[in-house]
Each structure stands twice: as structure tokens, then as C-alpha cells.
Design a protein around this motif. Sequence first.
Motif, PDB file in Angstrom:
ATOM      1  N   ASP A 169      41.995  20.629  59.672  1.00  0.00           N
ATOM      2  CA  ASP A 169      42.361  19.302  60.167  1.00  0.00           C
ATOM      3  C   ASP A 169      43.549  18.714  59.415  1.00  0.00           C
ATOM      4  N   ASP A 170      44.127  19.482  58.510  1.00  0.00           N
ATOM      5  CA  ASP A 170      45.292  18.994  57.766  1.00  0.00           C
ATOM      6  C   ASP A 170      46.507  19.009  58.705  1.00  0.00           C
ATOM      7  N   PRO A 171      47.072  17.818  58.993  1.00  0.00           N
ATOM      8  CA  PRO A 171      48.151  17.759  59.995  1.00  0.00           C
ATOM      9  C   PRO A 171      49.372  18.599  59.623  1.00  0.00           C
ATOM     10  N   GLN A 172      49.627  18.756  58.320  1.00  0.00           N
ATOM     11  CA  GLN A 172      50.799  19.553  57.932  1.00  0.00           C
ATOM     12  C   GLN A 172      50.573  21.038  58.241  1.00  0.00           C
ATOM     13  N   PHE A 173      49.340  21.498  58.048  1.00  0.00           N
ATOM     14  CA  PHE A 173      49.021  22.883  58.420  1.00  0.00           C
ATOM     15  C   PHE A 173      49.122  23.071  59.937  1.00  0.00           C
ATOM     16  N   ILE A 174      48.536  22.101  60.663  1.00  0.00           N
ATOM     17  CA  ILE A 174      48.562  22.194  62.134  1.00  0.00           C
ATOM     18  C   ILE A 174      50.017  22.240  62.623  1.00  0.00           C
ATOM     19  N   ASN A 175      50.844  21.411  61.993  1.00  0.00           N
ATOM     20  CA  ASN A 175      52.257  21.341  62.383  1.00  0.00           C
ATOM     21  C   ASN A 175      52.971  22.681  62.175  1.00  0.00           C
ATOM     22  N   VAL A 176      52.835  23.275  60.961  1.00  0.00           N
ATOM     23  CA  VAL A 176      53.573  24.535  60.730  1.00  0.00           C
ATOM     24  C   VAL A 176      53.025  25.652  61.612  1.00  0.00           C
ATOM     25  N   LEU A 177      51.707  25.636  61.858  1.00  0.00           N
ATOM     26  CA  LEU A 177      51.138  26.656  62.755  1.00  0.00           C
ATOM     27  C   LEU A 177      51.732  26.531  64.153  1.00  0.00           C
ATOM     28  N   LYS A 178      51.817  25.299  64.642  1.00  0.00           N
ATOM     29  CA  LYS A 178      52.329  25.088  65.996  1.00  0.00           C
ATOM     30  C   LYS A 178      53.820  25.415  66.073  1.00  0.00           C
ATOM     31  N   LEU A 179      54.560  24.981  65.044  1.00  0.00           N
ATOM     32  CA  LEU A 179      56.006  25.266  65.030  1.00  0.00           C
ATOM     33  C   LEU A 179      56.268  26.770  65.066  1.00  0.00           C
ATOM     34  N   VAL A 180      55.528  27.497  64.231  1.00  0.00           N
ATOM     35  CA  VAL A 180      55.845  28.920  64.097  1.00  0.00           C
ATOM     36  C   VAL A 180      55.395  29.716  65.318  1.00  0.00           C
ATOM     37  N   THR A 181      54.230  29.375  65.846  1.00  0.00           N
ATOM     38  CA  THR A 181      53.720  30.153  66.978  1.00  0.00           C
ATOM     39  C   THR A 181      54.516  29.852  68.245  1.00  0.00           C
ATOM     40  N   SER A 182      54.986  28.617  68.348  1.00  0.00           N
ATOM     41  CA  SER A 182      55.792  28.284  69.514  1.00  0.00           C
ATOM     42  C   SER A 182      57.136  29.024  69.453  1.00  0.00           C
ATOM     43  N   LYS A 183      57.764  29.012  68.277  1.00  0.00           N
ATOM     44  CA  LYS A 183      59.054  29.682  68.120  1.00  0.00           C
ATOM     45  C   LYS A 183      58.928  31.194  68.291  1.00  0.00           C
ATOM     46  N   ALA A 184      57.824  31.754  67.808  1.00  0.00           N
ATOM     47  CA  ALA A 184      57.652  33.211  67.848  1.00  0.00           C
ATOM     48  C   ALA A 184      57.088  33.686  69.183  1.00  0.00           C
ATOM     49  N   ASN A 185      56.842  32.737  70.090  1.00  0.00           N
ATOM     50  CA  ASN A 185      56.273  33.095  71.392  1.00  0.00           C
ATOM     51  C   ASN A 185      54.926  33.794  71.230  1.00  0.00           C
ATOM     52  N   TRP A 186      54.079  33.227  70.385  1.00  0.00           N
ATOM     53  CA  TRP A 186      52.744  33.761  70.101  1.00  0.00           C
ATOM     54  C   TRP A 186      51.920  33.806  71.389  1.00  0.00           C
ATOM     55  N   GLY A 187      51.335  34.944  71.631  1.00  0.00           N
ATOM     56  CA  GLY A 187      50.518  35.094  72.838  1.00  0.00           C
ATOM     57  C   GLY A 187      51.350  35.380  74.080  1.00  0.00           C
ATOM     58  N   PRO A 191      43.514  34.497  67.004  1.00  0.00           N
ATOM     59  CA  PRO A 191      43.641  34.072  65.594  1.00  0.00           C
ATOM     60  C   PRO A 191      44.242  32.674  65.411  1.00  0.00           C
ATOM     61  N   LEU A 192      45.126  32.276  66.303  1.00  0.00           N
ATOM     62  CA  LEU A 192      45.699  30.928  66.201  1.00  0.00           C
ATOM     63  C   LEU A 192      44.647  29.880  66.561  1.00  0.00           C
ATOM     64  N   GLU A 193      43.995  30.110  67.690  1.00  0.00           N
ATOM     65  CA  GLU A 193      42.967  29.179  68.153  1.00  0.00           C
ATOM     66  C   GLU A 193      41.849  29.055  67.112  1.00  0.00           C
ATOM     67  N   TYR A 194      41.494  30.214  66.525  1.00  0.00           N
ATOM     68  CA  TYR A 194      40.429  30.269  65.521  1.00  0.00           C
ATOM     69  C   TYR A 194      40.776  29.389  64.324  1.00  0.00           C
ATOM     70  N   ARG A 195      42.020  29.551  63.817  1.00  0.00           N
ATOM     71  CA  ARG A 195      42.446  28.750  62.658  1.00  0.00           C
ATOM     72  C   ARG A 195      42.498  27.260  63.010  1.00  0.00           C
TER      73      ARG A 195
END
Lengths: 700, 159
Positions: free
Chosen positions: A535-553, A526-530
Motif C-alpha cells: 500500500d506504499d504509494p511510492q512503490f505502487i507508483n514505480v511498479l506502475k511506471l515501469v510495467t507500463s513503459k516495459a509493456n508488461w503483459g 506477478p505484478l497483480e500479486y505484488r
Amino acid sequence: MSYKISRREFLKISAGASLTLAISLPAQNISAKSSSLKNGEFSPSVWLEINKNNIVTVTVAESEMGQGVLTTLSMMVAEELDTKWEDIRAILADADQKYGDQATGGSTSLRKNWTRLRMAGAATRKILIQAAAQKWKIKEEQCNTNEGKVINLLTNQILSYGELIEIAASIPLPEEVFLKEKKDFKYIGKPIPRLDSPIKVNGKAKFGNDILIENALIATVVHPPVINSSIISFDASRAKKIQGVTHVLQIDEGIAVIAKDFWSAKKGAQLVDIVWGDKKNNKINSAYIKNLLTKTLTNTKEHNIEQDLGNADKVIANSENTHHSEYFLPYQAHASMETINCTAFVNGDKCEVWAPTQTPTRAKDEARSRTQSFFSKIKYKILKSDDNSITLHNTLIGGSFGRKLQTDFVSEAVQISKLIQKPVRLIWEREQDIKNDYYHPATLHSLSAALNKDGFPIAWWHKATGQKQRFGGAFLPYNIPNIRLQGKRISLPIKVGPWRSVNHYYNAFVVESFIDELAAKSKIDPLEYRLKLIDDPQFINVLKLVTSKANWGGKLPNGHFQGLAMHKGFGSYVAQVAEISLKDDGSIKVHKVTAAIDAGIAVNPDTIKAQMEGAIVFGLSAALKGKITFNNGSPVQSNYHDFPILKFSEMPVIETIIADSDKSPEGIGEPGVPSIGPAIANAYYAATGKRAYTLPIETS
Amino acid sequence: MPKKSFQVNGKEVTLDLPNDIPLLWVLRDHLKLLGTKYGCGIGQCGVCTVHLNGEAIQSCLIPFSSLDGVNVTTIEGLSSDNSHPVQKAWLEESVPQCGYCQSGQIMAAAALLYKNPSATPSQIEQAMDKVLCRCGTYQRINNAIKKAQTLISMKGDAL
């Protein structure tokens, strides 16, 4: 950065004992970026006052309902004024035309005050420097300020702001001011403790129903059991036998029972014998509503097209790889811990009201309309000047979430006081509060998509219906070439209104659930899919911040599963990862929610965290706990036993990451709500392989 | 009407009221102690929590008839200067949002810690599940209770 001050924007008002600066702004909200204003009426909007003891009082025209606005707005003044934080006091403004249209909603308080409040602070500081320079007979450039004092850079002499106010009063407003760069902020960006915490910890905070007026009676109101049914007759003889009951009266909304204390009023209310007529709405029940929603959703010929990009319908019709789902979200109640209340005292054509209201301006209009004769109202409309006859004090609000944008309680309290010719404190019982809410409306949604050979959507078709249904938050952040959004509202006599995050709540649920379904269908993370679709950098940023912190995958404890969702609303970008497990009975235990928010410059990061925690809990209650259903023309639920909200033991650990930003501040009260529901639903799918097509999730 | 005498925040009060009026409304309407709030009236939300003989109880459920000789403490009696360790911890953790439920939350937490200063997480859950907060301050309440436990055990703050 330099900001020009228009004389029509700012107006300095001076007094002997204190220096006051009033900012004038047009009655309508302005864009935070607009610092010079042209058309429109100009009237003072925010007052800043310094007294001889250096105390700075900021009068806040917004409503404080827990979101921390008294503190955050004061921080912006203190930042540019350069005063000691301990010297700041914040007070709530009464309703007054000089503040423009006073309404707090849509997570706008910071956005609309960001520039103008800092300018107020900066202009005042500049005047105080000029005053000191005059006194020392030196140049302005030879002065600086530090925490409420002006310093003579040549001699190191010091004058406090309080010592300068008399000279300052004679100095004209500066023509331009410079606002600090982010790197120079002293208060902004710091987790400053809230100004209203001490009185909320020792019981001294006064909410609407803590207003004691001499000789005031207490009232409660019996409302129609069936929506809008009228009163044919009522017999108050049993109610009046209750000791303490003084009046039983009919008002527009029902029967008011007035007594010397609440308990007598409540007992009296149970004993009024009312013959209700006009029960045509008793056909309304949950099945009736669902049927009406389904018919309206299917009857596409009558739909309004909200967005039509490419040919979504044709692409889906001709595609071999399609997906379709329907989602239903029920009515929801606000259920603030403080029930509806209002204190009013009508005396002839005059009326004083104390109301916990998100809309002081409209509440005052309501009080006027209920107090005054036709001719007085006409006179007011023509002259627009006789505003002193109606006073509306805005009290601290014990939770609102949109409910106290309505003015029904002001109408009731004023009608009652007018009839009994005494001050009255109206307090609704919890049952009245839940059953006479302006509910978040139920909505039904149909989603269809066509996928390309790589499994990504090439067409998206969203149909929706509901009372006051809107598509805010349904416009996709995903790059899809063919998109159609269409729908039609249904008409029902159920009262509906804004509820924390409004239409973003349901639209984020369907969009983020459906995109997750498409990712699952295509067997893509689901992360890769989104990330492939945005291409909105602010969306990409919050997605990366949250998944990294939450240990996604990454590896999770046994039996734990994660779900992801993202949403932009009220100017802010949010992404959330929910971590859940299933209890023995199949119900959901939420262990952790990790959230990332990009809300522009974080004025008070602790307030942002608190609002994210609050928004997530609010969303979790709707995703896991309560809903409003109807039977025989009446809401079924009445109190917290059948409209449950999240409890202490159900609280997950919430971790909020605030994205660094140089942009102007955006909303924080509501943006955290929309994405928690779908994050939970997507985690539930990861845990069970079952999709949640409604909230609260039906796990059994 | 029967007269009842009881202690509220250390002061003796004598009142003549109907038997069925709940303590909540005795406090709010007859003693003008407004720190205790009304939320549901049926013992579901706990925002009206006060101490009755040292126990956290929901004051909307306690009838006047049962008050003879009891000892009631409300938020006003905990401390008016926020010096109680639970209040201190509440401020340090910036717990309140709208603040309406906080008197009840604080009284529930204080009663728990009086009886059991080293209450375990599950004992804390059990006690605090009785008080609802629509603003969602539970995480901070939990942190504040732990901080209060530290204030009591490490610094010897008196409850």
C-alpha cells in the motif's frame, strides 16, 4: 522556505583575495532536515570560495569514484548562490578534522549535503547582495542577482560577485536564509554535464596510481597464498638479481618488492622464495563453507530473531498450502578496473599519503598509526591538535564499489615508505587485487510461506546465515500478518566487506524471487500479486511506471520473456522489468532492462540514469557472470578471465524512468543493484519454468 | 640491453630497456604518459589499449623487443583539447563515470573508426568487447560511437 542559521553552524572566513564561507557541522552525520544543531563539536565541513574573477570553488569532502558527486554537490551550491555554471570548479578535500568524519558510502552524499550545501550557497548570495546594497547605498530589497552578478533594480547597474568580495568580507553572516522552491530551480533537475568528464576523456585525470613523486620507487606485495598464513622465512636472492629491484622487505601483510619500475617489481615478486607457515586455513574450500552455512541455518536454536510479527512458524506448521525454497549466493569480488594502489612518503614522524579512498578519515588514522611512534600517537590522542604531521590527499578513484572503504593499502604503502625512507607508489597486480579482496560474503537463505485460499501469503519465515549477514532490505514491503526473520552469522577468516548495495543485494534476491514463486504457485500475475500486497504509494507508483513503459503483459518478440522485481534501499524505490531470451546453449541473453526509480527530487537526472545503468550492469555481472570460490584455503579466481564481468556485447538496452517527486533527494549509487538479479531470475522462470536458486544463474 | 627507437604521439623516442617490459609500462613508467592505464596485465580488460601502427592493441601484451620502428599513439596523442570526434562524442553522451577505463575505450573506438568510419553494430561489438568497464558505461559508449560516426560523416570531422 526559511532556514535559520546558527552561528555555530556557519562560520565565515574572509580573506583579501577571495571570499570564503565555511559551514560548520558536528563530526557525525546529520539528518538533512536538521538545520539548527545543538550538541557536538563544530568544525568547518564544506568550503565555498569566490575569487576576484568570479570563479567559485567548491571543496567536496566526499570521494569521487564515478558517482558524479563533484558535479551534483556543486550544482546545489550554484543553485542557491545563483552563479554561472561555467564559473564553478570542484576540488576534492584532503582528509581533515574540520570536515568531520569523511567517509563516502551507503549512497549518502546527497542526503547529508542537500540542505547544508544549498544553505551555504544561499547565505553567500545574501552576503553579496548586502555588499552591493552597501556600495550603492540602497536597500537589499532593491537588489537581485543573476548568474554571478548583483543587479541594482533602481538603476540597472551591475556588480559581479568578484567585485564585491572585499566588502562582503566585512559583512556578518545572515541569521536566516530562504531556500528556493522546486519550481524555481535553475540547475537542480537539469542534466548538467559532469565537471570531471573532460579530464576523463583526454587522459589527464589523475587517479591514485598516477601520482608521481620525485625519487619515488614502485612497490608490489606478495600476500599469503593461504588465508592468514604466516611467513617463516624468505630468500630474496633470486628477486634481487632482477635489474631495477632495490629492496625486498617483510611487512605485516606479506613480502614487499620494491623497484625502479612496476615491471621489475612484478618480476621480482615472482622470484621471492617464501616459506609459508601456519596453513591451518587450507581446509577452507567452497564445500566446507557451504557445509558450515547449512549447519548454521539448520541450528535454529542459536539464531537471533530479527523480526517476529504474529506466529509465522505456527501458521506455516498448521497450514495446508505452504511453499519452501532455499537460496545461496556466493562470494563476490569488487574488481574495480583500477587495482589497489597508494602513494606514501614517510619522513620521520611526518607522512604524506595520496590514496584513492572512500574513507579519508580512517585512511589518515591508518597512516598515523603506521608512521608514528607510540609516544607521538599518545600525544596526538591527548592533544588532538597536532594534525599537521600526517597529510592525506584523496585522489580520484578508478572504481571502488566499497573496496576502498578498507585501509589495508594505506597500511602497506606507509610501512614500505617508512622502511625504505623514500616515497613509494604501491601498485597491486590484478591477481593480488582479486585474491586479497574484502569480498561480498556468501549467504544461505531458507524461505517458507503459508498461503490463504486466494493464494496470498499469510505467513513468511526467512532464515539466513553468512559472514556479517544482515537483514537490511529483508524487511518486507508486503502486508503479511505473520513474519519471522531470524539468523546467525558464521565466523570464517575470509575478509569480507561492503560491496555495492551490501546486504540489500542478497535480501532483495531472495525476497523478490520467493514472492514471484508464490505468485506462480497461486497462478496470479506477478505484478497483480505484488500490487495486492502493498500500500506504499511510492512503490505502487514505480511498479506502475515501469510495467507500463516495459509493456508488461503485452506482446513481446518471439522467444522473449519478462521478469519483474522491486526493492527499496538507501531511501529510494526501484522497480525493474528485465526482458530476456535464451541462446542455443540455454544461456541468458538480456535484451532490455526497464527501470523506474523514485529517489526524491532528481538533482541531476542524467547522473541518476548513469548510476542506474551502472548499478544494473554491476548486478548483471553478479547475476550472469562471475563468482569467487575457495580451494585449499585460497580464493580460486585471480583475474578477469576467471572472474568475468559484463562485456559491451552483453549490454542490454537500459531505460530509466525517474519518478517525479517533491521529497528530499535519496540515494542513487546503490538502489539499482538489488532488484536486477531477481528480475533476471524471474524472467528466466518465465522462459523455462525453472527457478534460479543461486546467482550467477546456472543455466546448463 | 638493446636500444629501440620508435615514435610515440609523433615524437621519436630512443630507449634502452629489458626486452620483456611491456609497452604499457614503457609508456607509464619510462615516458610518464599516464593516460594509458593498467587493468589486468594479461590482455583481458583492454583498459591499456593504444594504437600501434594504427591498430588498437593491448599495450600490456606488447614487449619492448618488438617496438623498433613502430608508431604508437596514446590518449595524449589523440588530442589534448578533446577536439577528436570520438572525444567530442564521449563528452556529448556524458560517458565517463569513474573514468579509469575510458582512455582504453576511446582508443579502441578511434582505431575502429579510422579503419571503418561506418562500422556496423556487430563490428562495433567486436571491437568494443575487448575493453571492460566495471562502472557499466557501455550503453553510452555505444551511443557515443554512433554520434562520432555522425560527426565524421555529416560534419566531416577529421579523425
